[in-house]
Design a protein around this motif. Structure first.
Motif, short mmCIF file in Angstrom:
data_model
loop_
_atom_site.label_atom_id
_atom_site.label_comp_id
_atom_site.label_asym_id
_atom_site.label_seq_id
_atom_site.Cartn_x
_atom_site.Cartn_y
_atom_site.Cartn_z
N GLY A 99 0.97 -1.15 -0.09
CA GLY A 99 0.01 0.07 0.06
C GLY A 99 0.77 1.31 0.15
N ILE A 100 2.07 1.30 0.69
CA ILE A 100 2.88 2.49 0.63
C ILE A 100 3.71 2.49 -0.60
CG2 ILE A 100 5.01 3.37 1.87
CD1 ILE A 100 3.91 2.08 4.33
N ILE A 101 4.19 1.39 -1.13
CA ILE A 101 5.06 1.76 -2.33
C ILE A 101 4.18 1.89 -3.46
CG2 ILE A 101 6.93 0.57 -1.47
CD1 ILE A 101 6.23 -1.94 -3.34
N HIS A 102 2.99 1.39 -3.42
CA HIS A 102 2.04 1.72 -4.56
C HIS A 102 1.29 2.96 -4.54
CE1 HIS A 102 2.47 -2.09 -6.85
NE2 HIS A 102 2.90 -2.54 -5.75
N ARG A 103 1.27 3.74 -3.34
CA ARG A 103 0.71 4.83 -2.88
C ARG A 103 -0.78 4.75 -2.63
NH1 ARG A 103 5.04 9.23 -5.40
NH2 ARG A 103 6.85 8.19 -4.57
N ASP A 104 -1.18 3.66 -2.42
CA ASP A 104 -2.52 3.47 -2.20
C ASP A 104 -2.89 3.99 -0.63
OD1 ASP A 104 -3.03 2.31 -4.57
OD2 ASP A 104 -2.49 0.28 -3.98
N ILE A 105 -1.99 4.04 0.04
CA ILE A 105 -1.86 4.60 1.51
C ILE A 105 -1.54 5.78 1.37
CG2 ILE A 105 -1.31 4.22 3.86
CD1 ILE A 105 -1.20 1.14 3.48
N LYS A 106 -2.24 6.94 1.75
CA LYS A 106 -1.90 8.19 1.59
C LYS A 106 -1.23 8.94 2.76
CE LYS A 106 -3.90 8.47 -2.51
NZ LYS A 106 -2.94 7.77 -3.41
N GLU A 107 -1.63 8.06 4.12
CA GLU A 107 -1.29 8.69 5.40
C GLU A 107 -0.99 7.55 6.48
OE1 GLU A 107 -2.52 12.31 8.23
OE2 GLU A 107 -2.46 12.57 6.33
N ILE A 108 -0.24 7.73 7.25
CA ILE A 108 -0.36 6.59 8.46
C ILE A 108 -0.37 7.32 9.60
CG2 ILE A 108 1.24 4.98 9.88
CD1 ILE A 108 2.36 4.01 6.96
N SER A 109 -1.07 7.42 10.78
CA SER A 109 -1.29 8.07 11.79
C SER A 109 -0.36 7.36 12.75
CB SER A 109 -2.46 8.01 12.39
OG SER A 109 -2.97 6.66 12.78
N GLY A 110 0.03 8.08 13.70
CA GLY A 110 0.97 7.62 14.92
C GLY A 110 0.40 6.36 15.51
N LYS A 111 -0.97 6.48 15.73
CA LYS A 111 -1.67 5.35 16.23
C LYS A 111 -1.55 4.05 15.32
CE LYS A 111 -6.01 4.00 18.33
NZ LYS A 111 -7.19 4.23 18.59
N ASP A 112 -1.76 4.20 14.11
CA ASP A 112 -1.68 3.09 13.04
C ASP A 112 -0.14 2.69 13.26
OD1 ASP A 112 -4.17 3.20 12.32
OD2 ASP A 112 -3.67 4.66 10.48
N TYR A 113 1.04 3.67 13.37
CA TYR A 113 2.11 3.03 13.44
C TYR A 113 2.32 2.24 14.57
CZ TYR A 113 7.12 2.80 13.73
OH TYR A 113 8.40 2.38 14.03
N ASP A 114 1.87 2.79 15.60
CA ASP A 114 2.14 2.09 16.96
C ASP A 114 1.37 0.38 16.75
OD1 ASP A 114 3.54 4.07 18.38
OD2 ASP A 114 1.67 4.59 19.22
N ASN A 115 0.20 0.44 16.10
CA ASN A 115 -0.37 -0.87 16.33
C ASN A 115 0.53 -1.84 15.22
OD1 ASN A 115 -2.49 -0.20 17.62
ND2 ASN A 115 -3.83 0.62 15.92
#
Length: 112
Positions: free
Chosen positions: A74-90
């Motif tokens: 999702g990140i490398i294909h730019r389907d994910i536009k943002e990651i929150s701190g909470k998402d990162y922690d998970n």
């Protein structure tokens, strides 16, 4: 604005590092089982086939690997536009659980 943009980029890079930590530990566990590690897109399947099916590790680890792979793609294909701190922690908690599980498996394997 540039610093805010860099902070967003840093979260993406940190999430990608979590993925690679999981891939590296999965490869190590598979090598400990005398398997040739596959390319990253096949790691979850091989974990299921070689380690989960033989009851060496929980099915949860294959599931975590699939989640981290989906995150990476999702990140490398730019389907994910943002990651929150909470998402990162998970995702960080999942990656740590995965790495610890693979480490535990490798240590058990070495004792045998």
């Amino acid at each position: 604005p540039a610093s805010l943009s860099r902070s967003k980029s840093n979260l993406f890079n940190a999430a990608i590092d979590l993925y690679w930590a999981a891939i590296d530990s999965a490869h190590a566990a598979l090598m400990a089982s005398n398997e040739i590690p596959p390319s990253p897109e096949h790691v979850a399947d091989m974990l299921e086939k070689r380690l989960v099916a033989n009851k060496h590790v929980s099915h949860r680890y294959a599931h975590i690997m699939r989640q981290l792979y989906a995150l990476f793609k999702g990140i490398i294909h730019r389907d994910i536009k943002e990651i929150s701190g909470k998402d990162y922690d998970n995702f960080k908690a999942l990656a740590e659980e995965f790495v610890d599980g693979m480490k535990d498996y490798i240590e058990r394997k070495r004792k045998i």
